[in-house]
Design a protein around this motif. Structure first.
Motif, PDB file in Angstrom:
ATOM      1  N   GLN A 240      60.344   3.202  23.863  1.00 39.75           N
ATOM      2  CA  GLN A 240      60.810   2.443  25.028  1.00 39.75           C
ATOM      3  C   GLN A 240      61.002   3.327  26.257  1.00 39.75           C
ATOM      4  OE1 GLN A 240      62.416   3.081  22.253  1.00 39.75           O
ATOM      5  NE2 GLN A 240      64.578   3.522  22.563  1.00 39.75           N
ATOM      6  N   ARG A 241      61.008   4.635  26.074  1.00 40.67           N
ATOM      7  CA  ARG A 241      61.116   5.568  27.211  1.00 40.67           C
ATOM      8  C   ARG A 241      59.749   6.114  27.616  1.00 40.67           C
ATOM      9  NH1 ARG A 241      65.294   6.323  23.765  1.00 40.67           N
ATOM     10  NH2 ARG A 241      64.118   7.840  22.543  1.00 40.67           N
ATOM     11  N   ASP A 242      58.686   5.505  27.085  1.00 37.73           N
ATOM     12  CA  ASP A 242      57.300   5.932  27.332  1.00 37.73           C
ATOM     13  C   ASP A 242      57.041   7.345  26.829  1.00 37.73           C
ATOM     14  OD1 ASP A 242      56.497   3.522  28.438  1.00 37.73           O
ATOM     15  OD2 ASP A 242      56.997   4.124  30.483  1.00 37.73           O
TER      16      ASP A 242
ATOM     17  N   LEU B 262      58.439   0.383  19.696  1.00 39.99           N
ATOM     18  CA  LEU B 262      57.143   1.062  19.697  1.00 39.99           C
ATOM     19  C   LEU B 262      56.047   0.161  20.239  1.00 39.99           C
ATOM     20  CD1 LEU B 262      57.186   2.866  16.218  1.00 39.99           C
ATOM     21  CD2 LEU B 262      58.008   3.701  18.432  1.00 39.99           C
ATOM     22  N   ARG B 263      55.136   0.767  20.976  1.00 41.17           N
ATOM     23  CA  ARG B 263      53.918   0.097  21.419  1.00 41.17           C
ATOM     24  C   ARG B 263      52.767   1.082  21.276  1.00 41.17           C
ATOM     25  NH1 ARG B 263      52.401   1.626  26.598  1.00 41.17           N
ATOM     26  NH2 ARG B 263      53.946   2.850  27.752  1.00 41.17           N
ATOM     27  N   SER B 264      51.555   0.585  21.394  1.00 41.86           N
ATOM     28  CA  SER B 264      50.379   1.427  21.148  1.00 41.86           C
ATOM     29  C   SER B 264      49.337   1.244  22.240  1.00 41.86           C
ATOM     30  CB  SER B 264      49.735   1.074  19.795  1.00 41.86           C
ATOM     31  OG  SER B 264      50.658   1.172  18.750  1.00 41.86           O
ATOM     32  N   GLU B 265      48.593   2.314  22.493  1.00 39.61           N
ATOM     33  CA  GLU B 265      47.434   2.243  23.365  1.00 39.61           C
ATOM     34  C   GLU B 265      46.376   3.192  22.822  1.00 39.61           C
ATOM     35  OE1 GLU B 265      49.218   3.273  27.133  1.00 39.61           O
ATOM     36  OE2 GLU B 265      48.674   5.395  26.905  1.00 39.61           O
ATOM     37  N   SER B 266      45.104   2.834  23.032  1.00 38.92           N
ATOM     38  CA  SER B 266      43.996   3.625  22.495  1.00 38.92           C
ATOM     39  C   SER B 266      42.933   3.834  23.556  1.00 38.92           C
ATOM     40  CB  SER B 266      43.352   2.920  21.282  1.00 38.92           C
ATOM     41  OG  SER B 266      44.279   2.723  20.233  1.00 38.92           O
TER      42      SER B 266
ATOM     43  N   VAL C  42      61.343   8.552  14.942  1.00 37.43           N
ATOM     44  CA  VAL C  42      61.588   7.165  15.330  1.00 37.43           C
ATOM     45  C   VAL C  42      62.857   6.702  14.624  1.00 37.43           C
ATOM     46  CG1 VAL C  42      60.730   4.792  15.260  1.00 37.43           C
ATOM     47  CG2 VAL C  42      59.153   6.685  15.709  1.00 37.43           C
ATOM     48  N   TYR C  43      63.805   6.188  15.403  1.00 36.16           N
ATOM     49  CA  TYR C  43      65.090   5.761  14.865  1.00 36.16           C
ATOM     50  C   TYR C  43      65.250   4.247  14.993  1.00 36.16           C
ATOM     51  CZ  TYR C  43      66.335  10.724  15.017  1.00 36.16           C
ATOM     52  OH  TYR C  43      66.364  12.082  14.823  1.00 36.16           O
TER      53      TYR C  43
END
Length: 342
Positions: free
Chosen positions: A133-135, A104-108, A98-99
């Motif tokens: 951001q590019r999934d 970032l996003r999260s899913e569970s 990660v740069y």
């Protein structure tokens, strides 16, 4: 209709449920600066763009645990806002660096449920993915949490306990594209010890300690947008605000620099337990056991499996009592893979 979010309770979960967590976060150099201010973090790959470029990366990534905390923090309102305790981790992998500038996003996904015998709480297992951001998936892991029930009389769900691997196979570890330790600068890294010098079964006392401060803990927990009540609200936990377990993980990892300065990148999380609660005023120390080693296809890069133990006193290398329970001074037992120059 109430407009505030009370958080999910145990009876609100079902196996197979997908939780899409709110508030994506764009990472900047500010996260790095605050991370290094909160912890004695000194690993060179995460401190210097020039060092990182010399190792084949385009620039210095954000610390691997900082990325973990951001992804983890997104999940709290949906997974552990009403948690009693975060119990453990498994099957964790860092898949992409990660740069600064990444979002970032999260899913569970809920993969397991088991009501406790007291009928007041239950354990929820989730598999979480952090995406950029590019999934692209940058990190994935499983964790399990003890969560309160809102209605003790609510029926217990069918028990589903997921089968989890005891460790991430070395062949499944992902080495960042371009990483090359063949020109590694041991002077700049701070230690001369390379992969070949560590032996399976070796024990390392990291010597140093840090006393946990209330204000620093709450600043760190807010930095990761972790809103769990047990970390902030004394009316919720009158016996004391519980120190966020991730704060202890990062503190122990930073302390391990003394003896493992060249264990540069964490790429696998095999397992972990927050053995006992940590409170402000506790002095955290750390020791490590070398569990395994593996070669990789990347030039000059070896993988090393380490057991990192954080304590609040006691003698180093003492982990469990004769009956197999964690000793009362043990705070953290973390099993992870890292990348090291050969």
């Amino acid at each position: 209709m109430a407009k505030t979010n009370p958080g999910r309770f145990f009876e609100d979960y079902s196996v197979g449920q997908i939780l899409t967590h709110a508030v994506p976060r764009t990472i900047s150099g500010g996260e790095r600066a605050l991370y290094h201010a909160l912890y004695p973090a000194r690993h060179a790959l995460y401190s210097s763009d020039e060092f990182a470029r010399n190792c084949g990366l385009p620039q210095s990534p954000i610390d691997d645990l900082a990325a973990f905390h951001v992804v983890f923090g997104k999940t709290v309102p949906d997974v552990s806002l009403n948690a009693v305790a975060n119990l453990g981790y498994a099957e964790g992998r860092w898949l992409l660096p990660v740069y600064p500038g990444d979002t970032l996003r999260s899913e569970s996904e809920v993969i397991g449920l088991k009501q406790n015998s007291n009928g007041k709480t239950g354990v929820v297992w989730v598999r979480t993915r952090g995406l950029n951001q590019r999934d692209e998936v940058v990190i994935e892991y499983v964790r399990w949490v003890m969560v309160r029930k809102s209605d003790p009389n609510a029926p217990a769900p069918e028990t589903v306990v997921p089968e989890l691997k005891g460790a991430v196979d070395a062949a499944d570890l992902v080495v960042p594209k371009g990483l090359d330790f063949s020109r590694y600068d041991f002077v700049q890294s701070g230690e001369s010890h390379r992969w070949d010098e560590y032996k399976t079964g070796e024990m390392i006392d990291h010597v140093d300690g840090v006393t946990i401060e209330e204000a620093e803990h709450m600043l760190a927990t807010r930095l990761w947008q972790n809103t769990a009540k047990v970390h902030f609200d004394l009316t919720f936990r009158p016996e004391g605000r519980l120190i966020y377990g991730g704060h202890v993980i990062s503190m122990a990892r930073a302390l391990s620099f003394n003896g493992l300065a060249n264990a540069q990148m964490i790429v696998g999380l095999n397992g972990g337990a927050h053995a006992n609660p940590c409170f402000a005023g506790d002095t955290v120390k750390a020791w490590t056991e070398v569990l395994d080693k593996a070669e990789t296809d990347a030039p000059g890069v070896g993988a090393i499996r380490l057991r990192l133990v954080a304590t609040k006193g006691g003698e180093p290398f003492a982990l469990k009592t004769e009956d197999g329970k964690y000793r009362p001074e043990v705070l953290l037992d973390l099993d992870y893979w890292a990348l090291m120059p050969m």
